[in-house]
Structure formats: structure tokens, C-alpha cells
Scaffold this active site. Structure first.
Site, PDB file in Angstrom:
ATOM      1  CG  ASP A  38      -1.975  -1.030   1.167  1.00  0.00           C
ATOM      2  OD1 ASP A  38      -2.246  -1.515   0.042  1.00  0.00           O
ATOM      3  OD2 ASP A  38      -2.540  -1.379   2.208  1.00  0.00           O
ATOM      4  CG  HIS A 242      26.196   6.559 -10.490  1.00  0.00           C
ATOM      5  ND1 HIS A 242      25.709   6.279 -11.744  1.00  0.00           N
ATOM      6  CD2 HIS A 242      26.647   7.832 -10.558  1.00  0.00           C
ATOM      7  CE1 HIS A 242      25.874   7.333 -12.518  1.00  0.00           C
ATOM      8  NE2 HIS A 242      26.436   8.289 -11.833  1.00  0.00           N
ATOM      9  CG  ASP A 259      27.147  13.914  -6.950  1.00  0.00           C
ATOM     10  OD1 ASP A 259      26.336  14.848  -6.863  1.00  0.00           O
ATOM     11  OD2 ASP A 259      27.503  13.410  -8.044  1.00  0.00           O
ATOM     12  CG  ASP A 270      24.581  17.266 -10.122  1.00  0.00           C
ATOM     13  OD1 ASP A 270      25.049  16.669  -9.140  1.00  0.00           O
ATOM     14  OD2 ASP A 270      24.655  16.826 -11.297  1.00  0.00           O
ATOM     15  CG  HIS A 349      32.759  11.163 -14.638  1.00  0.00           C
ATOM     16  ND1 HIS A 349      32.778  12.532 -14.634  1.00  0.00           N
ATOM     17  CD2 HIS A 349      33.347  10.773 -13.473  1.00  0.00           C
ATOM     18  CE1 HIS A 349      33.331  12.952 -13.506  1.00  0.00           C
ATOM     19  NE2 HIS A 349      33.697  11.913 -12.786  1.00  0.00           N
ATOM     20  CG  HIS A 353      24.947  16.576 -16.354  1.00  0.00           C
ATOM     21  ND1 HIS A 353      23.998  17.241 -15.620  1.00  0.00           N
ATOM     22  CD2 HIS A 353      25.782  16.004 -15.444  1.00  0.00           C
ATOM     23  CE1 HIS A 353      24.228  17.049 -14.323  1.00  0.00           C
ATOM     24  NE2 HIS A 353      25.318  16.304 -14.189  1.00  0.00           N
ATOM     25  CG  HIS A 360      22.054  13.449 -15.802  1.00  0.00           C
ATOM     26  ND1 HIS A 360      22.446  12.141 -15.841  1.00  0.00           N
ATOM     27  CD2 HIS A 360      22.854  14.032 -14.870  1.00  0.00           C
ATOM     28  CE1 HIS A 360      23.422  11.938 -14.972  1.00  0.00           C
ATOM     29  NE2 HIS A 360      23.680  13.071 -14.367  1.00  0.00           N
ATOM     30  CD  GLU A 383      29.229  15.990 -13.066  1.00  0.00           C
ATOM     31  OE1 GLU A 383      29.379  15.062 -12.263  1.00  0.00           O
ATOM     32  OE2 GLU A 383      28.132  16.297 -13.568  1.00  0.00           O
ATOM     33  CE1 TYR A 387      35.417   9.896  -8.793  1.00  0.00           C
ATOM     34  CE2 TYR A 387      36.069  10.109 -11.103  1.00  0.00           C
ATOM     35  CZ  TYR A 387      35.282  10.505 -10.038  1.00  0.00           C
ATOM     36  OH  TYR A 387      34.364  11.522 -10.208  1.00  0.00           O
ATOM     37  NE  ARG A 404      31.040  13.431  -9.093  1.00  0.00           N
ATOM     38  CZ  ARG A 404      30.981  12.180  -8.664  1.00  0.00           C
ATOM     39  NH1 ARG A 404      31.937  11.316  -8.994  1.00  0.00           N
ATOM     40  NH2 ARG A 404      29.991  11.763  -7.898  1.00  0.00           N
ATOM     41  CD  GLU A 406      27.981  17.538 -10.139  1.00  0.00           C
ATOM     42  OE1 GLU A 406      27.896  16.741  -9.191  1.00  0.00           O
ATOM     43  OE2 GLU A 406      27.355  17.404 -11.211  1.00  0.00           O
TER      44      GLU A 406
END
Ligand code: GLY
Ligand code: MN
Ligand code: MN
Length: 436
Positions: A38, A242, A259, A270, A349, A353, A360, A383, A387, A404, A406
Site C-alpha cells: 500500500d 554511483h 555528491d 547538483d 566520466h 551535463h 541530467h 564536474e 579515481y 570529484r 562539481e
């Protein structure tokens, strides 16, 4: 109290209609989705639908019929229902659809099967984005078939389906003053959340405790949702692009990559920041951090009218590759490395964007097969990152360093405007903030 004036949405609908050449546009909002039994996932309107309507409820469909005598903008939505509203919350109803949201005409969503085919009669084109809501695709086909079956009565059915995305997404790509105001607010709240994370972080805390500090600032700032699931990754987790489990203990000597950003009235920020869990960068961490920061600053400097979409990326790649060579992590010829993509082992990467209602965001990156030029009013992220997962051919002091940085950048006539500038990013600023 709506955050934006109804007139703004009327103007957007008029612009879309001016490109429709007498066609009909049909835009459903997102569907409610079951999480378990539910319980539903929190509802978030479809961005295209919301861009044109500002209508926040589920079970709604906007129809634009240029030149229709009884009004060009029709909204199908839920009717008021005092009993259901006690359980499920308030509804605008048909009256609210007209009075608050500017619909010329409003009908109950439950009557759409009876009414919609009539709106398609004798129209040549339907503007509709196929493939996003597949159940709705089928319903639209059924409505069109219904009109086709009336051919004997002299009614003609639309023969052409046109994806409205091209027009609509080009509109969304260029942000107006009101949109920029919302994006600045989202960025400010998000930057404050990053500051709070830096101030509260201590070795021994769990990643989710830092996530809680971020979410606290988002909500306190009036954000209904994060713009995307927060990434809070310490040590080895900073090298998983991610990572969202956010359930590991933070250790002294490790970096923490965050991030995370808020959404305000469907406009996203972002932001990524990376800092040492114990408040002091090690020599290697600092070297990598300063390199990513130099790449980011150089890339941001490319965000100006007349530069093309890929200029910031190309600039970041060059700075990073040179730096990797200087640190002995790549050996050989810089141009060769860039050409072969050798840097991708550490920078896998792209540099950014479009940013807007979707994190995005929509909008073409190329026009006629060439990178498009940046123009005032576009907003994008910058960004770059590096790594270093554990690997025998890299000195251990670099292992598990993921960095990173960004920011959200608005293109203006005067150059780049960094919307997320309140989030500290120099080594000195970060270490000073973390000392307190
Ligand atoms: N947070 C998603 C991204 O940085 O693209
Ligand atoms: Mn991000
Ligand atoms: Mn991003």
C-alpha cells in the site's frame, strides 16, 4: 503560494502552440508508483508536464488545442472529493485547475476516454512523446482508432505523430530569470548542506549520519526532495561513481566524496565536494585534489558564450592528463594519451551535463553533428574527477583516493556564473571550516 506566476506557464504554452501548426498536444504527468503493497514512492510530476502547467498532482493530462473555441488549454484532473481528501490530501479539483492553474477548461480524469477522441477529430497532427509512459501510449492509440472508425461520418483522424520534445526541450534549455532564481535557491540550500557535512564529519561516524545532515538542510531549506539520491562515499567508496548504500564507517586518513543536492519546485542543483574525514589532506590526497580543482577552474573558465559544449571537457582532460604525468601516474606523450583516452582509467566520466528540472537535463548537445555553442541562459555542471582504486601498478599512497568537484554554472554574457559558489572548495577553506 505558488513559487511562479501563472502567466509564465501561459506564455510557455503559447510558445509551444505557436510551433504546432494546428496540431493537438497531449502531455500526461508521471504515474504514481507502488513501492511495496500500500506504499507509494513520493510523487514527482513529469518535468515537461510541470514546465507547461505547474500542476503538482498525479492523474492529470494536459491537452493543448490551438484555436479551440472553448479554450485552448484543457486539463484533465481528479475532481474534489471531501471523503478521499481526508485520507489522501487536498486536490485542486476542476475549479482549482481553472482558477489557480489557468486551464481554460477542466474535466474529470475519469471522463478522459469519452472526451479526448473528440479533441482529435479533424486535426492533422498529434504532438505526443511516445515511449515514456507505455500504458498511456496504448490509450492514445485507442483514442485515435476511435476517431478513425468515424471516417464514414466525414471525420478525419490525425495522420501524423510528432514528438514535442524537440521544441519543448529547446525551450527548457534556456533558463528565464524566474527559473534561475529557483536554481540559485536550490544551489544555496545544497551548498549549505555541504558546509554542514564538512563541519559535522568526524572519524568513526557512519556515511548515513552525514547523509542525515545533508537531508536536514535540504528539508529545512524548503526542498521537497533531493534532486537525486545522495552519494556519500568514504575511502574506497569514493571511487564508486554511483555509490548510494552510504552505510560504511568513515575512517581517519580517508577522503569523503559527497555528491548531493536539493530540488526546489522541480529545479535541481547538483553539487559534489570531496574532503578528508579527519579534516587534513594527506600529501597525496592534496596533490590529487589540487589537480582536480585546477582542471575544474580551467573548465569553468570555458563556460562562456561562443565556446562549444565540449570545450570545458577538453580543457579538463588536458589539465588532468598533464597533472597525471607530472605525478608519474602516466608516462609518455600528453597528446598521445589524450588521443588514446589513457586518462579514462582514472577519469571515466564526462565533465558535465545540462542542468534544470531534470538533474541530467534535456536539450541537444550537438546540432547537425557538431557540438553546439554555449549561449546565455544555459546552465550546466562542471564536474571533473580522478579515481584511484587499489591497483598494484599505482603507489599505495594513492589507493582509494576518489575526488570529484562539481559546480553548477550559468552561462551569462559576462562569463560563467557559479550558482553553487557557497560550497567551499579550496584546500584552505575546507581545512579551516573543518577545524571548527
Ligand atoms: N549526481 C549526478 C551527476 O553528477 O551527474
Ligand atoms: Mn552530481
Ligand atoms: Mn552532475
Amino acid at each position: 503560494m505558488p513559487l511562479m506566476d501563472a502567466k509564465i506557464f501561459e506564455k510557455r504554452r503559447a510558445t509551444l502552440m505557436s510551433h504546432m501548426n494546428g496540431g493537438v498536444a497531449i502531455l500526461p504527468t508521471a504515474s504514481m508508483r507502488v513501492r511495496n503493497r500500500d506504499v507509494h514512492y513520493p510523487f514527482r510530476a513529469d518535468s515537461d508536464f510541470y514546465y507547461l502547467t505547474h500542476f503538482p498532482e498525479p492523474e492529470a493530462v494536459a491537452v493543448l488545442v490551438p484555436g479551440r473555441e472553448h479554450g485552448e488549454y484543457i486539463l484533465f484532473c481528479r475532481e474534489r472529493n471531501p471523503e478521499k481528501e481526508i485520507w489522501e490530501g487536498r486536490r485542486a479539483g476542476l475549479e482549482g485547475a481553472r482558477e489557480t492553474y489557468g486551464a481554460d477548461d477542466a474535466f474529470p480524469i475519469d471522463d478522459i476516454d469519452d472526451i479526448l477522441p473528440g479533441l482529435l477529430e479533424n486535426r492533422d497532427k498529434v504532438f505526443y512523446s511516445m515511449g515514456r509512459y507505455t500504458d498511456f501510449d496504448q490509450r492514445l492509440i485507442n483514442w485515435v482508432n476511435e476517431v478513425r472508425n468515424k471516417a464514414r461520418n466525414g471525420v478525419h483522424a490525425p495522420g501524423e505523430f510528432v514528438d514535442p520534445n524537440h521544441i519543448l526541450h529547446e525551450m527548457r534549455l534556456f533558463k528565464t530569470a524566474e527559473e534561475i532564481r529557483l536554481m540559485k535557491r536550490a544551489a544555496k540550500i545544497s551548498a549549505q548542506a555541504h558546509r554542514r557535512a564538512m563541519q559535522t564529519c568526524r572519524p568513526g561516524m557512519m556515511e548515513y549520519e552525514i547523509e542525515a545532515e545533508l537531508l536536514y538542510e535540504f528539508k529545512k531549506g524548503g526542498s521537497a526532495f533531493p534532486a537525486y539520491p545522495p552519494i556519500v562515499g568514504g575511502g574506497a567508496n569514493s571511487c564508486i561513481l554511483h555509490y548510494t548504500e552510504n552505510n560504511t564507517e568513515l575512517k581517519s586518513g580517508d577522503l569523503l566524496l559527497i555528491d548531493a543536492a536539493a530540488e526546489i519546485d522541480s529545479y535541481a542543483a547538483d553539487i559534489t565536494r570531496t574532503f578528508p574525514v579527519n579534516g587534513r589532506f594527506s600529501g597525496e590526497q592534496r596533490a590529487i585534489y589540487e589537480l582536480v580543482l585546477a582542471a575544474q577552474i580551467a573548465a569553468i573558465d570555458q563556460v562562456k558564450p561562443g565556446k562549444h559544449w565540449n570545450d570545458p571537457h577538453e580543457t579538463a582532460v588536458r589539465v588532468l592528463t598533464q597533472g597525471l604525468k607530472d605525478l608519474g601516474l602516466l608516462t609518455g606523450d600528453i597528446d598521445g594519451h589524450i588521443e588514446n583516452g589513457d586518462y579514462k582509467r582514472f577519469y571515466m566520466h564526462r565533465t558535465g551535463h545540462w542542468l534544470g528540472m531534470d538533474v541530467h537535463d534535456v536539450g541537444d548537445y550537438k546540432l547537425d553533428d557538431t557540438w553546439r555553442l554555449l549561449e546565455s541562459g544555459m546552465t550546466l555542471t562542471v564536474e571533473p574527477g580522478l579515481y584511484f582504486a587499489e591497483s598494484k601498478d599505482i603507489p599505495p599512497a594513492f589507493w582509494n583516493i576518489g575526488v570529484r568537484i562539481e559546480d553548477d554554472v550559468l552561462v551569462t554574457r559576462d562569463g560563467p556564473e557559479v550558482l553553487s559558489r557557497d560550497a567551499p572548495k579550496s584546500v584552505d577553506e575546507i581545512e579551516a571550516l573543518m577545524r571548527h
